[in-house]
Design a protein around this motif. Structure first.
Motif, short mmCIF file in Angstrom:
data_model
loop_
_atom_site.label_atom_id
_atom_site.label_comp_id
_atom_site.label_asym_id
_atom_site.label_seq_id
_atom_site.Cartn_x
_atom_site.Cartn_y
_atom_site.Cartn_z
N ALA A 9 0.76 -1.15 0.09
CA ALA A 9 -0.05 0.24 -0.03
C ALA A 9 0.91 1.34 -0.05
N PRO A 10 0.43 2.27 -0.87
CA PRO A 10 1.42 3.69 -0.71
C PRO A 10 1.29 4.03 0.78
N ARG A 11 2.36 4.87 0.92
CA ARG A 11 2.60 5.45 2.38
C ARG A 11 2.69 7.00 1.98
N VAL A 138 1.43 6.36 14.50
CA VAL A 138 0.53 5.92 14.97
C VAL A 138 0.69 4.20 15.16
N SER A 139 0.15 3.87 16.07
CA SER A 139 0.29 2.12 16.23
C SER A 139 -1.27 1.72 16.65
N VAL A 140 -1.47 0.66 16.38
CA VAL A 140 -2.44 -0.08 16.67
C VAL A 140 -2.40 -1.68 17.22
N GLU A 141 -3.28 -1.83 18.35
CA GLU A 141 -3.24 -3.08 18.87
C GLU A 141 -4.59 -3.77 19.09
N THR A 168 4.35 3.36 13.29
CA THR A 168 4.70 3.87 11.97
C THR A 168 4.29 5.37 11.71
N PRO A 169 5.22 6.15 10.85
CA PRO A 169 4.88 7.29 10.61
C PRO A 169 3.73 7.37 9.79
N GLY A 177 -3.18 4.03 4.72
CA GLY A 177 -3.68 2.49 4.78
C GLY A 177 -2.59 1.78 5.07
N PHE A 178 -2.98 0.55 5.69
CA PHE A 178 -1.95 -0.38 6.34
C PHE A 178 -2.52 -1.94 6.02
#
Length: 385
Positions: A9-11, A138-141, A168-169, A177-178
């Motif tokens: 995915a593009p960053r 950001v980070s997601v758990e 992640t920046p 999108g990740f």
């Protein structure tokens, strides 16, 4: 199911340009993320909610899960400052004058209860209109917690959190999108922004994985509904609105909350193919055309297919498809209900509309077969439920 990703995915990293007037979305950065065809497990309309946040000084946490894209009014200010359509925290500071910057571990967080527990395949952290005030990273758990835990229970040391997205920046004024590798079933997420800032929307795409004990207790339920584990596999047309709207919760309250196709100029017709919650015995069905008044489908037919390995291919009329509702005239803005003369067993369903137009909801009422219940329970155990 394995998430399909043709390419990374593009960053989008770094700030966006300052707003200078005109269409605020003119310089918005986004891409077509393949996982967005899956169910948004954090859809407010499915019952998702933001149950707590460390800070929401400038803008409320609840904005994160609002349907639709964020709006921007350059003249809208309140007594705390600029009013933004998103979740925005105050600026973090260091502990002393000699070190005024936030520490490396400083961050803000929000706890999200998913509308439907499930397997996450993709996340979009949307920073629309946050141009120079978005988080640096950001980070997601994710966690799986039974029942309806309070925020203090989720924050206790007794809950195990699994990292879905490491720190992640992200970029400002962008849909970041990740893709997420398939993992266990989650009921809650913890979104962290490092060290502070604003996020407009959070979308969490994946597969619903409801509790089989709950479905068994219900007995008869809508076996194609998103909240019960149904999903759209394919459709002939997605021009005006997504086909997944047809298996969303409740009745449609606007025309675009259903599924509407473009006008056909050939002799064909449109269709949607669905995967049911499991092998089910269907006894009744409903087709609703609410708020589709001059553009509802003229006729509709419904078919089912029972596949040994739970995989359907193609949308054609052959290959095991069995019609359970013959081509039937539909009325605009009407909830049509049909009791089947005999129960129909299937793992998949297809609605065909003639020649084009739309429906707002499809409901298939029935119960899981013994084989369907066993398969769903095995899947639940496999996902750590």
């Amino acid at each position: 199911m394995t998430a399909q990703h043709a390419s990374p995915a593009p960053r989008f990293t770094g700030d966006a340009r300052p707003y200078v007037g005109g269409d605020p979305y003119a310089d918005y950065r986004t891409a077509d993320f393949p996982f967005t065809q899956l169910t948004d497990l954090a859809d407010r309309r499915l019952g998702a909610g933001v149950v707590a946040a460390s800070d929401e000084f400038f803008a409320e946490r609840e904005n994160l899960l609002l349907p639709g894209r964020a709006v921007f009014d350059p003249e809208l200010f309140g007594h705390k400052g600029k009013i933004m359509d998103g979740w925005e925290t105050r600026r973090r500071r260091g502990s002393r004058a000699g070190h005024p910057w936030p520490a490396a571990e400083d961050h803000d967080w929000a706890l999200i209860r998913l509308g439907v527990p499930g397997v996450v395949h993709g996340i979009v952290v949307d920073t629309a209109h946050f141009r120079g005030n978005h988080p640096r990273a950001v980070s997601v758990e994710g966690a799986s917690v039974p029942g309806s835990p309070a925020p203090e229970e989720l924050l206790s040391g007794e809950v195990t959190w699994t990292t879905l997205l490491p720190r992640t920046p992200v970029g400002g004024h962008a849909a970041n999108g990740f893709a997420v590798p398939a993992g266990p079933r989650f009921t809650h997420l913890r979104l962290s922004q490092h060290p502070d800032g604003g996020i407009a929307r959070l979308r969490v795409y994946g597969e619903a994985a409801p509790d089989p004990v709950w479905l068994e207790a219900l007995g008869t339920f809508d076996v194609v509904a998103l909240e019960n584990g149904g999903r759209v596999e394919d459709a002939s047309d997605r021009f005006y609105s997504p086909p997944a709207n047809t298996i969303g919760p409740g009745r449609s309250h606007r025309m675009d909350h259903g599924w509407e196709t473009r006008r056909r100029r050939d002799q064909g017709h449109d269709w949607i193919r669905y995967r049911l919650a499991g092998q089910a015995q269907i006894r009744a069905l409903g087709i609703d055309t609410a708020y589709l008044k001059g553009n509802s489908a003229g006729w509709a037919a419904v078919s089912v297919r029972d596949t040994e390995h739970g995989r359907a291919e193609g949308q054609g009329g052959g290959g095991g498809w069995r019609e359970i509702l013959p081509r039937t005239r539909l009325q605009p803005d009407t909830n049509h209900r049909f009791v089947l003369p005999a129960p129909a067993i299937g793992t998949h369903a297809r609605v065909d509309v003639f020649p084009d137009g739309g429906i707002s909801r499809l409901r298939l009422f029935g119960s899981l077969t013994e084989q369907g219940s066993a398969a769903l329970a095995a899947r639940h155990r496999e996902l750590g439920g």
